[in-house]
Design a protein around this motif. Structure first.
Motif, short mmCIF file in Angstrom:
data_model
loop_
_atom_site.label_atom_id
_atom_site.label_comp_id
_atom_site.label_asym_id
_atom_site.label_seq_id
_atom_site.Cartn_x
_atom_site.Cartn_y
_atom_site.Cartn_z
N VAL A 40 0.86 -1.19 0.00
CA VAL A 40 0.00 0.00 0.00
C VAL A 40 0.89 1.23 0.00
N ILE A 79 -2.53 0.24 -4.45
CA ILE A 79 -2.55 -1.03 -3.73
C ILE A 79 -2.16 -2.13 -4.71
N GLU A 128 -9.09 1.05 -5.09
CA GLU A 128 -8.50 0.04 -4.22
C GLU A 128 -9.46 -1.10 -3.91
N LEU A 147 -3.05 -0.12 -10.15
CA LEU A 147 -4.07 0.85 -9.74
C LEU A 147 -3.93 2.12 -10.57
#
Length: 579
Positions: free
Chosen positions: A279, A340, A371, A386
């Motif tokens: 993350v 993420i 996410e 992402l």
């Protein structure tokens, strides 16, 4: 860009350094990726360093572009601060985040020194001399070490400290200081396998440290005009003499040996079953809130690195609960540009023993807008990239994801019509590396969900691609968004703040209420039939929107089923798919 030998650093030298470093990392990227066995052997350290430095160089170029021809050039402080800010907002991965803090530490001293020199001699250029560069290197090494939750030796932190130590013994000339730092870093890099067992077993040096040596080599060239000669002995990435060379990318631990794949941030707390997600996000928060955030994230996972300051931070952590990591950021301040990454089933994690493994036969790589969908796709076995609103991924990021999937055959789902050419370039690059890649031109994440639902790795590759393509093509897609400005659309003129319903990429409905607009869009889509409605709800959508639309389908379309997913910060308020 011509390199002119000089005894000081000014704005032009910073610009030259960034340009040379970016070029050098571009040349070394694949080699650095190949020796990336630590903290996670996912082959992306070189790429992450390159993307981070690219952001820094772009920011510096923007500063120079702001000065009109004939006017004074930027000050050293202007260029240094731009470099640090660009690296901070563009930092990728563990290694990129640490590089961003190294550049920030250097920039703090260079800016202070440059501003002081300009104040003492207003008619002279803002510059830093050898002692200033020495202090910058020391600040860089110290601040990077402080940013890491659990430092460990044998990593880029060790190499940075060695560079600063060597610079302390150099003379007062920038060229002498830069050369000393580079040589000190090379020597430390060659010794990293003696400090970290995972490197020794793989027969490689630390990948992050290798990247830093490349960046320092570019600094030498920027101030001397002479390119450094990269030789064996640690700089080329080969293991030093006396260390058995193992296959790059392996990270095996035999009986009685130390645990493999500790976190770059120094975590040695691993056990069986390491974190599943990486993350990363930018965070606007004050120092006190960040201190609390560090403690909370440290308890949630490992490989924790928090860099930045002055209200803007870049947060990196490996966790099992990605949502909890993001929630912690929300409580601390305003997180955005959230990335993420799911490491994938069977992917190595910090603290987990990792036997050498052959590539999987087939994998799916997908670009996702939020996410929540990243978690959904990840649970289905896909490797995700992402896409942040307004920040589409570059082809290099997609190639990186294809490599991370570690498979002989890869199905690539761009999930955005505007990413088709980018995805095609990434697929072509991956094919040159011997990976069989099929690009399915999905234009929305809901089409990707439909394709992933029929994915069957045991089928022949061509048959699987045909089935996935057919499922995606049979899915109509829509999104509900808020207009940012007045503009002409296929449904008429919209005003800023209007709610727009887009069907298959074209504006079909202009409204003022999110739920009412979404209901109209859904009714129009179902007029031509359908068996399954997929709703992906964003964070900013009304809480009752999904329930209202589910009820609408249940009451008015008796043969149609509905599934609802939470998309998180996905840009659109709502994504709708009809199969």
């Amino acid at each position: 860009m011509a390199q002119v030998p000089q005894t000081f650093l000014d704005a032009l030298a910073v610009r030259t350094w960034c340009s040379l470093a970016l070029t050098a990392l571009g040349r070394a990227r694949e080699e650095i990726d190949a020796i990336n066995v630590y903290p996670v052997a996912d082959g992306d350290t070189g790429t992450n360093l390159y993307l981070t430095l690219e952001s820094a160089a772009t920011a510096v170029e923007a500063v120079f572009a702001g000065y009109e021809t004939g006017r004074a050039e930027p000050s050293l402080g202007d260029a240094a601060r731009a470099m640090a800010h660009g690296a901070l907002i563009g930092a990728r991965g563990n290694s990129g985040t640490i590089l961003a803090q190294l550049l920030r530490g250097m920039a703090q001293v260079l800016a202070e020194t440059g501003d002081a020199s300009a104040a003492s001699a207003p008619t002279a250029a803002s510059r830093a001399d050898g002692p200033g560069l020495r202090r910058a290197l020391r600040r860089a090494a110290d601040s990077a070490r402080q940013a890491v939750a659990h430092p460990v030796e044998g990593t880029v932190l060790t190499v940075a400290s060695a560079a600063a130590d060597a610079a302390e013994e150099a003379g007062d000339d920038c060229r002498t200081v830069a050369r000393a730092a580079y040589e000190g870093a090379r020597t430390a890099l060659a010794a990293t396998p003696d400090q970290l067992g995972v490197l020794r077993r793989a027969g490689v040096v630390d990948a992050g440290g290798r990247g830093l040596v490349t960046v320092l080599g570019a600094l030498v060239e920027a101030v001397t005009g002479e390119a450094v000669r990269e030789t064996a002995g640690g700089v080329s990435g080969a293991g030093p003499a006396g260390h058995g060379a193992g296959p790059a990318g392996t990270c095996a631990a035999g009986p009685g040996t130390e645990p493999a794949c500790q976190g770059e941030s120094g975590d040695d707390r691993g056990g069986a079953g390491g974190p599943a997600f990486e993350v990363i996000y930018l965070l606007e928060a004050d120092d006190a809130a960040v201190a609390r955030l560090r403690a909370r994230l440290d308890a949630l996972g490992d490989s924790l690195v928090v860099v930045g300051g002055d209200g803007l931070w870049n947060v990196h952590v490996h966790v099992d609960d990605a949502g909890a990591a993001v929630e912690a950021g929300v409580e601390a301040g305003r997180p955005y540009r959230i990335r993420i990454t799911h490491f994938g089933h069977g992917e190595p994690h910090p603290g987990r023993e990792r036997p050498s493994r052959a590539p999987a036969q087939r994998a799916v790589v997908a670009v996702v807008p939020g996410e929540g969908l990243a978690g959904l796709y990840g649970e289905a076995g896909a490797t995700t990239v992402l896409a942040r609103p307004g920040e589409p991924p570059a082809s290099g990021e997609l190639v990186q994801a294809v490599r991370r999937a570690h498979a002989r055959e890869v199905v690539l789902l761009p999930n955005d019509a505007e990413l088709r050419h980018t995805a095609a370039a990434a697929a072509e690059q991956a094919r040159t590396e011997g990976i069989r890649v099929a690009l399915i031109p999905t234009r929305s994440a809901v089409q990707g969900i439909a394709a992933l639902a029929v994915h069957e790795p045991r089928r022949r590759f061509d048959e699987d691609v045909v089935q996935m393509t057919s499922a995606a093509g049979a899915t109509r897609y829509a999104e509900v968004v808020v207009a940012e400005r007045q503009s002409w659309t296929t449904a008429g003129i919209c005003q800023a703040g209007d709610v727009l319903g887009l069907i298959d990429g074209d504006v079909a409905v202009i409204g003022t209420d999110v739920t009412a607009t979404a209901r109209t869009v859904l009714d129009r889509m179902l007029q031509s039939g359908g068996e399954l409605v997929t709703l992906v709800v964003g964070d900013e959508a009304p809480e009752t929107a999904a329930a209202h639309l589910e009820a609408r389908v249940r009451e008015s379309y008796l043969a149609v089923d509905t599934v609802v997913y939470h998309g998180g910060r996905q840009g659109a308020l709502l994504l709708i798919g009809v199969e």
